[in-house]
Each structure stands twice: as structure tokens, then as C-alpha cells.
Design a protein around this motif. Structure first.
Motif, PDB file in Angstrom:
ATOM      1  N   THR A   1       0.834  -1.208   0.000  1.00 24.07           N
ATOM      2  CA  THR A   1       0.000   0.000   0.000  1.00 24.07           C
ATOM      3  C   THR A   1       0.870   1.260   0.000  1.00 24.07           C
ATOM      4  O   THR A   1       0.527   2.255  -0.649  1.00 24.07           O
ATOM      5  CB  THR A   1      -0.941   0.023   1.209  1.00 24.07           C
ATOM      6  OG1 THR A   1      -0.187  -0.166   2.417  1.00 24.07           O
ATOM      7  CG2 THR A   1      -2.000  -1.051   1.102  1.00 24.07           C
ATOM      8  N   ALA A   2       1.993   1.217   0.713  1.00 18.34           N
ATOM      9  CA  ALA A   2       2.894   2.371   0.729  1.00 18.34           C
ATOM     10  C   ALA A   2       3.491   2.611  -0.650  1.00 18.34           C
ATOM     11  O   ALA A   2       3.543   3.753  -1.134  1.00 18.34           O
ATOM     12  CB  ALA A   2       4.006   2.153   1.750  1.00 18.34           C
ATOM     13  N   LEU A   3       3.931   1.546  -1.308  1.00 23.57           N
ATOM     14  CA  LEU A   3       4.531   1.694  -2.639  1.00 23.57           C
ATOM     15  C   LEU A   3       3.492   2.138  -3.670  1.00 23.57           C
ATOM     16  O   LEU A   3       3.797   2.929  -4.570  1.00 23.57           O
ATOM     17  CB  LEU A   3       5.170   0.372  -3.067  1.00 23.57           C
ATOM     18  CG  LEU A   3       6.372  -0.081  -2.231  1.00 23.57           C
ATOM     19  CD1 LEU A   3       6.907  -1.417  -2.747  1.00 23.57           C
ATOM     20  CD2 LEU A   3       7.481   0.977  -2.260  1.00 23.57           C
ATOM     21  N   SER A   4       2.264   1.662  -3.527  1.00 24.55           N
ATOM     22  CA  SER A   4       1.207   2.067  -4.456  1.00 24.55           C
ATOM     23  C   SER A   4       0.914   3.557  -4.321  1.00 24.55           C
ATOM     24  O   SER A   4       0.749   4.266  -5.322  1.00 24.55           O
ATOM     25  CB  SER A   4      -0.069   1.256  -4.186  1.00 24.55           C
ATOM     26  OG  SER A   4       0.152  -0.121  -4.423  1.00 24.55           O
ATOM     27  N   ALA A   5       0.843   4.038  -3.082  1.00 27.26           N
ATOM     28  CA  ALA A   5       0.584   5.463  -2.865  1.00 27.26           C
ATOM     29  C   ALA A   5       1.704   6.323  -3.425  1.00 27.26           C
ATOM     30  O   ALA A   5       1.456   7.368  -4.040  1.00 27.26           O
ATOM     31  CB  ALA A   5       0.401   5.730  -1.366  1.00 27.26           C
ATOM     32  N   LEU A   6       2.938   5.897  -3.217  1.00 29.24           N
ATOM     33  CA  LEU A   6       4.073   6.655  -3.754  1.00 29.24           C
ATOM     34  C   LEU A   6       4.095   6.610  -5.281  1.00 29.24           C
ATOM     35  O   LEU A   6       4.484   7.587  -5.935  1.00 29.24           O
ATOM     36  CB  LEU A   6       5.384   6.104  -3.189  1.00 29.24           C
ATOM     37  CG  LEU A   6       5.647   6.485  -1.718  1.00 29.24           C
ATOM     38  CD1 LEU A   6       6.758   5.624  -1.135  1.00 29.24           C
ATOM     39  CD2 LEU A   6       6.018   7.971  -1.615  1.00 29.24           C
ATOM     40  N   LYS A   7       3.669   5.499  -5.854  1.00 27.78           N
ATOM     41  CA  LYS A   7       3.611   5.418  -7.314  1.00 27.78           C
ATOM     42  C   LYS A   7       2.582   6.400  -7.871  1.00 27.78           C
ATOM     43  O   LYS A   7       2.813   7.031  -8.919  1.00 27.78           O
ATOM     44  CB  LYS A   7       3.274   3.989  -7.748  1.00 27.78           C
ATOM     45  CG  LYS A   7       3.247   3.819  -9.264  1.00 27.78           C
ATOM     46  CD  LYS A   7       3.084   2.372  -9.678  1.00 27.78           C
ATOM     47  CE  LYS A   7       3.057   2.248 -11.202  1.00 27.78           C
ATOM     48  NZ  LYS A   7       2.957   0.836 -11.654  1.00 27.78           N
TER      49      LYS A   7
ATOM     50  N   MET B   1       3.669  14.582  -8.271  1.00 27.49           N
ATOM     51  CA  MET B   1       3.698  15.149  -6.924  1.00 27.49           C
ATOM     52  C   MET B   1       4.832  14.598  -6.062  1.00 27.49           C
ATOM     53  O   MET B   1       5.127  15.146  -5.004  1.00 27.49           O
ATOM     54  CB  MET B   1       2.361  14.876  -6.222  1.00 27.49           C
ATOM     55  CG  MET B   1       1.167  15.550  -6.884  1.00 27.49           C
ATOM     56  SD  MET B   1       1.296  17.359  -6.843  1.00 27.49           S
ATOM     57  CE  MET B   1       1.114  17.657  -5.085  1.00 27.49           C
ATOM     58  N   LEU B   2       5.469  13.529  -6.513  1.00 23.60           N
ATOM     59  CA  LEU B   2       6.527  12.920  -5.702  1.00 23.60           C
ATOM     60  C   LEU B   2       7.659  13.905  -5.447  1.00 23.60           C
ATOM     61  O   LEU B   2       8.198  13.990  -4.337  1.00 23.60           O
ATOM     62  CB  LEU B   2       7.058  11.660  -6.389  1.00 23.60           C
ATOM     63  CG  LEU B   2       8.019  10.786  -5.571  1.00 23.60           C
ATOM     64  CD1 LEU B   2       7.328  10.230  -4.334  1.00 23.60           C
ATOM     65  CD2 LEU B   2       8.552   9.633  -6.435  1.00 23.60           C
ATOM     66  N   GLY B   3       7.990  14.665  -6.475  1.00 27.52           N
ATOM     67  CA  GLY B   3       9.076  15.634  -6.354  1.00 27.52           C
ATOM     68  C   GLY B   3       8.744  16.819  -5.476  1.00 27.52           C
ATOM     69  O   GLY B   3       9.618  17.637  -5.175  1.00 27.52           O
TER      70      GLY B   3
ATOM     71  N   MET C   1      -5.598   4.552  -0.279  1.00 25.07           N
ATOM     72  CA  MET C   1      -6.108   5.926  -0.299  1.00 25.07           C
ATOM     73  C   MET C   1      -5.700   6.685   0.957  1.00 25.07           C
ATOM     74  O   MET C   1      -5.344   7.870   0.907  1.00 25.07           O
ATOM     75  CB  MET C   1      -7.627   5.902  -0.411  1.00 25.07           C
ATOM     76  CG  MET C   1      -8.150   5.547  -1.795  1.00 25.07           C
ATOM     77  SD  MET C   1      -7.883   6.891  -2.983  1.00 25.07           S
ATOM     78  CE  MET C   1      -8.931   8.152  -2.266  1.00 25.07           C
ATOM     79  N   ALA C   2      -5.728   6.013   2.113  1.00 28.48           N
ATOM     80  CA  ALA C   2      -5.362   6.666   3.369  1.00 28.48           C
ATOM     81  C   ALA C   2      -3.880   7.026   3.387  1.00 28.48           C
ATOM     82  O   ALA C   2      -3.493   8.118   3.821  1.00 28.48           O
ATOM     83  CB  ALA C   2      -5.701   5.760   4.550  1.00 28.48           C
ATOM     84  N   VAL C   3      -3.033   6.101   2.926  1.00 27.80           N
ATOM     85  CA  VAL C   3      -1.592   6.394   2.867  1.00 27.80           C
ATOM     86  C   VAL C   3      -1.333   7.537   1.899  1.00 27.80           C
ATOM     87  O   VAL C   3      -0.523   8.437   2.172  1.00 27.80           O
ATOM     88  CB  VAL C   3      -0.800   5.146   2.461  1.00 27.80           C
ATOM     89  CG1 VAL C   3       0.692   5.484   2.331  1.00 27.80           C
ATOM     90  CG2 VAL C   3      -0.988   4.029   3.477  1.00 27.80           C
ATOM     91  N   LEU C   4      -2.026   7.527   0.761  1.00 30.38           N
ATOM     92  CA  LEU C   4      -1.873   8.605  -0.213  1.00 30.38           C
ATOM     93  C   LEU C   4      -2.279   9.954   0.388  1.00 30.38           C
ATOM     94  O   LEU C   4      -1.559  10.958   0.239  1.00 30.38           O
ATOM     95  CB  LEU C   4      -2.715   8.322  -1.450  1.00 30.38           C
ATOM     96  CG  LEU C   4      -2.731   9.403  -2.543  1.00 30.38           C
ATOM     97  CD1 LEU C   4      -1.335   9.615  -3.104  1.00 30.38           C
ATOM     98  CD2 LEU C   4      -3.709   9.007  -3.658  1.00 30.38           C
ATOM     99  N   ALA C   5      -3.407   9.970   1.078  1.00 28.23           N
ATOM    100  CA  ALA C   5      -3.861  11.228   1.710  1.00 28.23           C
ATOM    101  C   ALA C   5      -2.863  11.705   2.749  1.00 28.23           C
ATOM    102  O   ALA C   5      -2.630  12.921   2.894  1.00 28.23           O
ATOM    103  CB  ALA C   5      -5.231  11.016   2.341  1.00 28.23           C
ATOM    104  N   PHE C   6      -2.248  10.778   3.480  1.00 34.83           N
ATOM    105  CA  PHE C   6      -1.252  11.146   4.471  1.00 34.83           C
ATOM    106  C   PHE C   6      -0.012  11.744   3.791  1.00 34.83           C
ATOM    107  O   PHE C   6       0.530  12.773   4.232  1.00 34.83           O
ATOM    108  CB  PHE C   6      -0.882   9.927   5.315  1.00 34.83           C
ATOM    109  CG  PHE C   6       0.131  10.207   6.379  1.00 34.83           C
ATOM    110  CD1 PHE C   6      -0.219  10.892   7.536  1.00 34.83           C
ATOM    111  CD2 PHE C   6       1.448   9.798   6.228  1.00 34.83           C
ATOM    112  CE1 PHE C   6       0.727  11.162   8.518  1.00 34.83           C
ATOM    113  CE2 PHE C   6       2.396  10.046   7.211  1.00 34.83           C
ATOM    114  CZ  PHE C   6       2.021  10.751   8.349  1.00 34.83           C
TER     115      PHE C   6
END
Length: 445
Positions: A147-153, A160-162, A435-440
Motif C-alpha cells: 500500500t505504501a509503494l502504491s501510494a508513492l507510485k 507530486m513525488l518531487g 487511499m489513506a496512505v496517499l492522503a497522508f
């Protein structure tokens, strides 16, 4: 009655192991769940909710990782086994796919990091473990990594990663379950700097030491570079872990996600009960000294203590009637193994000791806001609140709490079942966790 345990006003888990081995989990806590909607639906278009990555791809990766096993009939990945190494290589590819720089450290942990706009800022660490128990389910540990890697992807693809204001690092810890070497948190404890160097010389049932297992995987580990694995606390902002709940509360309240307010500590001891050998037919009962009978009495006594702690706990300056009452229904005693042998030595060596952990209120608040926002996007409705849960199981966050502040997000699992092939998280709940990790993470941009 004689005092067996001394109360403390905070949650704590104690495990005792006898030969017979007894695991006594003691948890002093209470958790209050608010009234919540019984069902959650997806109200927005799947494009806005990034379903192709946070759901479809994440679920596919969970299934793919769930097939990486040292056994054909069931899932098993223990520390530095061939399947564990293959799983680490696969996770490393997924880290690179998310735009992260990757490496494997001397304890076999797999790292993926993005430096962000300010590489000198303290880093957010997100992690869980890649190892499993024997005959495992495919979500325990793996869900938190994927889930963490998916949110970062998603952040990477959206550009937005940068824009992250601080470094973010995902760590797939090499060992949390402790199956092979009977020593939990090998990976996270090394990062936190609380893994004794003597651990390198602990051996498995085949006589292979931790050090040799790593060297067989082409990882040259010494006592000196083990100590160097410890992260500088001044370089770390916090640690977040996503994990299946391993309990039935979220399923009961009808929500996919909940926050963790604390993790019960655990203490496990191996206790030898020593008796005397005697012929079964010639030694009368009044003269027998059967250690199995004594051990059975101890097991029953500990079970009684868990069911009725008020009968066994004395009152002192720290222990009040309300504290004792809080124990009712929360103490757990399990028998993990019984073995006998003539003339066993009378020793009580410690096997595992981990103090209770309180999750950081500030980090919980931030993660809670992100979770609330994610669930609102999913349901299209305002929720009363997000549940706050206690964790009776141990997690890598326990070891990482020695390094930095920690927070955890629990994900609903069917029936509360874990450590079993029946372990299951629905596709939509995987999506909600992503979705929660992405929002964080978005709060860091």
C-alpha cells in the motif's frame, strides 16, 4: 492468596513459557468505539480514486507476492530463506517502479527512498515485514509494504513525488515473525539500534547462525557493521505502519480502517518444571513427582488468573480496584508448546521481552485526518469518527518506537483471522488503505 502479578496502571502484555511453554498475554487497556456506518461504498469515479494502482495493481502484487514461498503446498517465507530473498528482489523492483532509490542493508532489509525537496529534513519511514509464519496468509506484512509503494507510485505518476517536503523511505523488514531464529524484529530492531550483536550467533534448528544465513545470501555482516545499521534519531521524523487488524473489531463496526492507539507489550519466558523419573507401575502416587502434572496445574492456574484476575492480584500504591477491573476480559493466556525430557535442567532463560508502546498522539492525529479524508472520498459521506484500537499483537512499530515516534493504521480482515491461509482483506479495503496512505503523504507536499 499469594501475589502472582503486580499491577501497573498501563497496558502491558506478559508471556510466560514453560517446558510446557506458556504464553501469557497481559493487556491493561480499554478502547472505545464510536457509532459508525455499517457499510462503505465508492462514490467517486475510479480515476479520481486511482483504482488502477491502489486497487487493481496492489491486489495483483499481493497475490504475486503470496505465491513466493519455500513450500509448494502453503505460504512460508522465513528469514533469508530462498523465497524471502526472491520476495525482497521483487519488492525492490516495485520500489524502483514507484520512483525510489533502492538498496538492501546488512540485515537483509529492503529500502526504497525518495529524498524530496529537502534531503536534509528528517525522513518519514513507512514499513512492514516481508517474512511470514508457516502456512501463512498473504496479507500480514505484505499489505503494509505494497500500500505504501502504491501510494508513492500515484504521487510519482501525478508529478507530486518531487514536491514532498521531506524524504520518504519505505522499508520491507527482513524478519518480524521470528520463526527461523525464535527472535522477533530482527530487521526493525537493527534499524532502531536495539538488536544485540549476540543475535548474529543465534542459530536455527539446523545449526545455521543468523550471520551465516546472511552470508549465504551474499551479505557480509559483522558485529561492527550491525551496529552501523542504526539510524540516527535526529534524521527520522516518524514511522508509520499499515497492517491487517488481526482481530474482528473493524468488521463488527463496518469500517475498513482504524487507528492504533497502543501496542501491548510481551514478555515470554521458557520455564522448566523439574520432577523425578519413576516407573509407572511401581512408584505409588503419593511418592510420584511428575513434572507434567505440575505443569498442567500451572497452565490451569494461569488460565484462571486471566479469567478472574481479581482473585490473584494484590493491591498496592499503583494497583487500584478500577485497574483490576480493567483487566477483566482482556488477559490472554495461550499454550504454545509442551515438551518433556528426563532430567531437564531447572532454568528460566528469557526468550522475548518487549515493552508496551504508546503510538504518538500527534502522528496519530495526522494519520487519522488522512484516514477520515480517504474514507469520506470513498463513501461520499461525513463519518462520525475513525475507530481507535488497541493492538494485542506485536509489530515492527514496537522496535521502531525506540528510534522515533510511531503510528499504525489497521485494515479490516475477514473474521479477524490471521496467520492462516484463510486470512483475507477485500480488494476494496486494500484500496481504502492505499487511499489513506496517499492522503497522508499528500499532507507532506
Amino acid at each position: 492468596m499469594a501475589t502472582l502479578l503486580q499491577c501497573t496502571p498501563f497496558y502491558r502484555s506478559i508471556s510466560l513459557s514453560l517446558i510446557p511453554i506458556l504464553n501469557l498475554s497481559l493487556l491493561l487497556s480499554s478502547s472505545c468505539l464510536l457509532s459508525l456506518p455499517s457499510t462503505i461504498g465508492f462514490s467517486e469515479g475510479t480515476k479520481l480514486l486511482h483504482s488502477e494502482i491502489l486497487k487493481d495493481e496492489a491486489v495483483a502484487r499481493l497475490n504475486e507476492l503470496g505465491k513466493v514461498s519455500d513450500a509448494q503446498e502453503f505460504l512460508a517465507r522465513t528469514f533469508q530463506s530462498p523465497a524471502s530473498v526472491r520476495a525482497g528482489n521483487l519488492i525492490r523492483l516495485w520500489m524502483e517502479d514507484a520512483g525510489l532509490q533502492t538498496w538492501v542493508d546488512q540485515m537483509g532489509n529492503v529500502h526504497g527512498r525518495y529524498e524530496g525537496l529537502n534531503p536534509s529534513e528528517k525522513a518519514l519511514l513507512i514499513g512492514s515485514h516481508l517474512d511470514t509464519v508457516i502456512d501463512a496468509g498473504m496479507f500480514d506484512g505484505a499489505l503494509g509494504i505494497i500500500t505504501a509503494l502504491s501510494a508513492l507510485k500515484v504521487l510519482n505518476i501525478s508529478g507530486m513525488l518531487g514536491k514532498l517536503r521531506r524524504p520518504v523511505e519505505v522499508i520491507a523488514f527482513s524478519d518480524e515473525e521470528g520463526v527461523r531464529f525464535q527472535s522477533t524484529f530482527l530487521g526493525s530492531a537493527a534499524i532502531a539500534g536495539v538488536l544485540p550483536v549476540s543475535t548474529l550467533h543465534v542459530h536455527d534448528k539446523s545449526g545455521v547462525t543468523v550471520q551465516r544465513a546472511l552470508r549465504e545470501s551474499s551479505i557480509d555482516i559483522t558485529e561492527e557493521n550491525l551496529l552501523q545499521l542504526k539510524y540516527d534519531p535526529e534524521s527520522v521524523w516518524g514511522y508509520v505502519e499499515v497492517h491487517i487488524e488481526q482481530g474482528p473489531v473493524l468488521e463488527t463496526v463496518g469500517l475498513p480502517l482504524g487507528l492504533v492507539k497502543g501496542i501491548a507489550g510481551q514478555t515470554r519466558l521458557r520455564v522448566t518444571v523439574k520432577g523425578s523419573q519413576g516407573h509407572a507401575g511401581t512408584v505409588p502416587m503419593t511418592m510420584r513427582q511428575d513434572p507434567m502434572a505440575a505443569a498442567a496445574e500451572l497452565i490451569v492456574l494461569l488460565e484462571s488468573l486471566c479469567k478472574q484476575p481479581e482473585d490473584y492480584l494484590s493491591y498496592d500504591g499503583q494497583c487500584t480496584a478500577s485497574t483490576v477491573q480493567s483487566l477483566a476480559g482482556s488477559l490472554v493466556c495461550t499454550v504454545g508448546e509442551i515438551s518433556t525430557w528426563p532430567s531437564a535442567s531447572n532454568v528460566i532463560p528469557g526468550q522475548h521481552d518487549a515493552n508496551a508502546v504508546v503510538c504518538d498522539p500527534g502522528l496519530i492525529s495526522q494519520l487519522k485526518s488522512a484516514t477520515y479524508a480517504a474514507l469520506k472520498r470513498i463513501s461520499g459521506e461525513d463519518l462520525d469518527d475513525v475507530p481507535m484500537l488497541m493492538s494485542g499483537a506485536g509489530h515492527d512499530a514496537m522496535a521502531m518506537s525506540h528510534l522515533t515516534k510511531v503510528a499504525m493504521l489497521f485494515v479490516r480482515c475477514r473474521g479477524g483471522v490471521s496467520h492462516s491461509p484463510a486470512e483475507h482483506v477485500s480488494d476494496n479495503d486494500v484500496w481504502a488503505a492505499g487511499m489513506a496512505v496517499l492522503a497522508f503523504l499528500e499532507t507532506l507536499t
